[in-house]
Design a protein around this motif. Sequence first.
Motif, PDB file in Angstrom:
ATOM      1  N   ALA A 191      -5.907   9.316  -1.067  1.00 22.33           N
ATOM      2  CA  ALA A 191      -4.655   8.913  -0.420  1.00 22.33           C
ATOM      3  C   ALA A 191      -3.422   9.628  -0.567  1.00 22.33           C
ATOM      4  CB  ALA A 191      -4.630   7.459  -0.501  1.00 22.33           C
ATOM      5  N   HIS A 192      -3.511  10.291  -1.811  1.00 24.87           N
ATOM      6  CA  HIS A 192      -2.414  11.072  -2.310  1.00 24.87           C
ATOM      7  C   HIS A 192      -2.728  12.448  -2.657  1.00 24.87           C
ATOM      8  CE1 HIS A 192      -0.806   7.159  -2.721  1.00 24.87           C
ATOM      9  NE2 HIS A 192      -1.970   6.757  -3.406  1.00 24.87           N
ATOM     10  N   ARG A 193      -1.799  13.286  -2.675  1.00 26.01           N
ATOM     11  CA  ARG A 193      -1.893  14.670  -3.159  1.00 26.01           C
ATOM     12  C   ARG A 193      -1.555  14.959  -4.297  1.00 26.01           C
ATOM     13  NH1 ARG A 193      -3.189  18.681  -4.730  1.00 26.01           N
ATOM     14  NH2 ARG A 193      -3.315  20.768  -4.032  1.00 26.01           N
ATOM     15  N   GLU A 194      -0.639  14.026  -5.132  1.00 19.08           N
ATOM     16  CA  GLU A 194      -0.358  14.204  -6.424  1.00 19.08           C
ATOM     17  C   GLU A 194      -0.260  12.723  -7.361  1.00 19.08           C
ATOM     18  OE1 GLU A 194       3.426  16.264  -6.073  1.00 19.08           O
ATOM     19  OE2 GLU A 194       4.462  14.514  -5.637  1.00 19.08           O
ATOM     20  N   VAL A 195      -0.068  13.050  -8.390  1.00 16.04           N
ATOM     21  CA  VAL A 195      -0.036  11.715  -9.311  1.00 16.04           C
ATOM     22  C   VAL A 195       1.306  11.797 -10.072  1.00 16.04           C
ATOM     23  CG1 VAL A 195      -1.276  10.286 -10.838  1.00 16.04           C
ATOM     24  CG2 VAL A 195      -2.759  11.322  -9.223  1.00 16.04           C
ATOM     25  N   PRO A 196       2.136  11.010  -9.928  1.00 15.44           N
ATOM     26  CA  PRO A 196       3.161  10.918 -10.853  1.00 15.44           C
ATOM     27  C   PRO A 196       2.840  10.488 -12.380  1.00 15.44           C
ATOM     28  CG  PRO A 196       3.704   9.515  -8.860  1.00 15.44           C
ATOM     29  CD  PRO A 196       2.274   9.904  -8.833  1.00 15.44           C
ATOM     30  N   SER A 255      -7.935  12.308 -14.544  1.00 17.27           N
ATOM     31  CA  SER A 255      -6.951  11.420 -13.834  1.00 17.27           C
ATOM     32  C   SER A 255      -6.375  11.824 -12.526  1.00 17.27           C
ATOM     33  CB  SER A 255      -6.257  10.484 -14.687  1.00 17.27           C
ATOM     34  OG  SER A 255      -6.877   9.578 -15.641  1.00 17.27           O
ATOM     35  N   ALA A 256      -6.036  13.146 -12.929  1.00 18.52           N
ATOM     36  CA  ALA A 256      -5.092  13.821 -11.713  1.00 18.52           C
ATOM     37  C   ALA A 256      -5.866  13.731 -10.620  1.00 18.52           C
ATOM     38  CB  ALA A 256      -4.768  15.071 -12.259  1.00 18.52           C
ATOM     39  N   HIS A 257      -7.177  14.147 -10.667  1.00 17.41           N
ATOM     40  CA  HIS A 257      -7.933  14.047  -9.269  1.00 17.41           C
ATOM     41  C   HIS A 257      -8.362  12.792  -8.782  1.00 17.41           C
ATOM     42  CE1 HIS A 257      -9.186  18.502  -8.962  1.00 17.41           C
ATOM     43  NE2 HIS A 257      -8.866  18.244 -10.241  1.00 17.41           N
ATOM     44  N   ALA A 258      -8.960  11.853  -9.852  1.00 24.53           N
ATOM     45  CA  ALA A 258      -9.467  10.588  -9.552  1.00 24.53           C
ATOM     46  C   ALA A 258      -8.321   9.567  -8.705  1.00 24.53           C
ATOM     47  CB  ALA A 258     -10.023   9.892 -10.818  1.00 24.53           C
ATOM     48  N   PHE A 259      -7.171   9.504  -9.428  1.00 22.34           N
ATOM     49  CA  PHE A 259      -6.363   8.622  -8.968  1.00 22.34           C
ATOM     50  C   PHE A 259      -5.491   9.094  -7.811  1.00 22.34           C
ATOM     51  CE2 PHE A 259      -6.849   6.838 -13.122  1.00 22.34           C
ATOM     52  CZ  PHE A 259      -6.668   5.269 -12.762  1.00 22.34           C
ATOM     53  N   ARG A 282      -3.169   2.034  -4.238  1.00 25.76           N
ATOM     54  CA  ARG A 282      -1.940   1.226  -4.740  1.00 25.76           C
ATOM     55  C   ARG A 282      -1.574   2.220  -6.044  1.00 25.76           C
ATOM     56  NH1 ARG A 282       0.349  -3.633  -2.371  1.00 25.76           N
ATOM     57  NH2 ARG A 282       1.290  -3.588  -4.491  1.00 25.76           N
ATOM     58  N   LEU A 283      -1.394   3.373  -5.943  1.00 25.64           N
ATOM     59  CA  LEU A 283      -1.203   4.372  -7.110  1.00 25.64           C
ATOM     60  C   LEU A 283       0.302   4.249  -7.702  1.00 25.64           C
ATOM     61  CD1 LEU A 283      -1.759   6.662  -9.145  1.00 25.64           C
ATOM     62  CD2 LEU A 283      -0.808   8.171  -7.041  1.00 25.64           C
ATOM     63  N   ARG A 284       0.280   3.943  -9.034  1.00 26.82           N
ATOM     64  CA  ARG A 284       1.640   3.829  -9.547  1.00 26.82           C
ATOM     65  C   ARG A 284       1.907   5.121 -10.256  1.00 26.82           C
ATOM     66  NH1 ARG A 284       5.224   0.004 -11.885  1.00 26.82           N
ATOM     67  NH2 ARG A 284       4.526  -1.424 -10.305  1.00 26.82           N
ATOM     68  N   ARG A 296      -0.287  17.894  -9.861  1.00 27.70           N
ATOM     69  CA  ARG A 296      -0.873  17.974  -8.597  1.00 27.70           C
ATOM     70  C   ARG A 296      -2.245  18.672  -8.866  1.00 27.70           C
ATOM     71  NH1 ARG A 296       0.478  19.334  -2.991  1.00 27.70           N
ATOM     72  NH2 ARG A 296       2.548  18.254  -3.432  1.00 27.70           N
ATOM     73  N   PRO A 297      -3.416  18.332  -8.624  1.00 27.60           N
ATOM     74  CA  PRO A 297      -4.682  18.967  -8.830  1.00 27.60           C
ATOM     75  C   PRO A 297      -4.900  20.253  -8.134  1.00 27.60           C
ATOM     76  CG  PRO A 297      -5.160  17.028  -7.540  1.00 27.60           C
ATOM     77  CD  PRO A 297      -3.953  16.969  -7.915  1.00 27.60           C
TER      78      PRO A 297
END
Length: 388
Positions: free
Chosen positions: A144-149, A321-325, A330-332, A360-361
Amino acid sequence: MTGTGTAREADAGPGAGRAALDDLGIHAFRVPTDGPGGAEEDGTLRWEATTAVVVEAHARGHTGLGYTYGDVSIADFIGSALAPAVRGGDALAPAALWHRMFAAIRNAGRPGLGAMAVSAVDIALWDLKARLLGLPLHRLLPAAHREVPVYGSGGFTNYPLGRLVDQLAGWAEQGIPRVKLKISRHPEQDPARLSAVREALGPRVELYTDANGALSRKEALYWARRLAEEWDVRWLEEPVSSDDPAGLRLLRDQGPGRLEIAAGEYGYVLGDFAGLLEAQAVDCLQADVTRCGGITGLLQVAGLAAAHRVDLSAHCAPAVSAHAFCAVQRLRHLEYFHDHVRAEALLFDGVPRPEDGALRPAGDRTGLGLRVRWADAEQYRIRGSRPG
């Protein structure tokens, strides 16, 4: 390690509908900390090393990589209980093998070390599937996302003030807009630590704290009010033990409105997370992909969090986690934890680095995009032997 090429190069070949899992390679590495006197401390624990249990899953000439952080005994448990359960299974069906693994350890114990062992193997299986199909792992998942803060995390209670300030301010200078320090081991020292950090950060960087369950309910309520009023702290993690959902709920109900209560990093099976959510114990739930049953388990936790309309934050293990999340609706954010960042950089090539406050993976490498740095890792080995 084979099967680490680009997404364009990898190919599962004919008959990709099934790929028999050949075997698992199991390794453990103990990386000493770089804390004062060789140790690090938080509110309830002191440690001198970080142990990574690394799993290789082999099929059709490709190798998937997974890992967890915990005791070396996890490696032995994988070898005795999990490898026989998955050997010969379909490497293209990691969720099916996840159920097989949990069934196999019913009497040995699922929570704790059992779930951590399953997590390492499950991550390796998902990585292997992505490599077999020639995809980056986050592209294989329902992203649902391309990157993880991210938020910078460390600030151990035994750091001298200079190192504490330099570490947290350093993350802010790198463009990470939120940072966290450990508190509550020596509460009388915390006001000076918090004041020094807040002064160095200025008002725009969000300040987080983690008590690691060190406080009683009333102590936690006292500190929650001080943290919010005096230092504009926005996040209080495990003010009381995560085994006390009623205490966490009390902090949510009676604490300052802008201070969020977080817990969940010690969730191992789905019921652990359901308990926190049903008790309305947290403003933000946490999950560790290397503890909660791997990627298969994380997807279940993510659905549970979405059903309760609660955000989910990634606990540590940034390279996975960068990939999995990316697949968490509801990613924070993700905890960019000093020890794991350091260990992963020493053990693996291909670890992602934050840009503009997010991980960003890579989109041009299959699977997790990681390769074990075997020659460099040998000095830390405490279990297994180098492949080849």
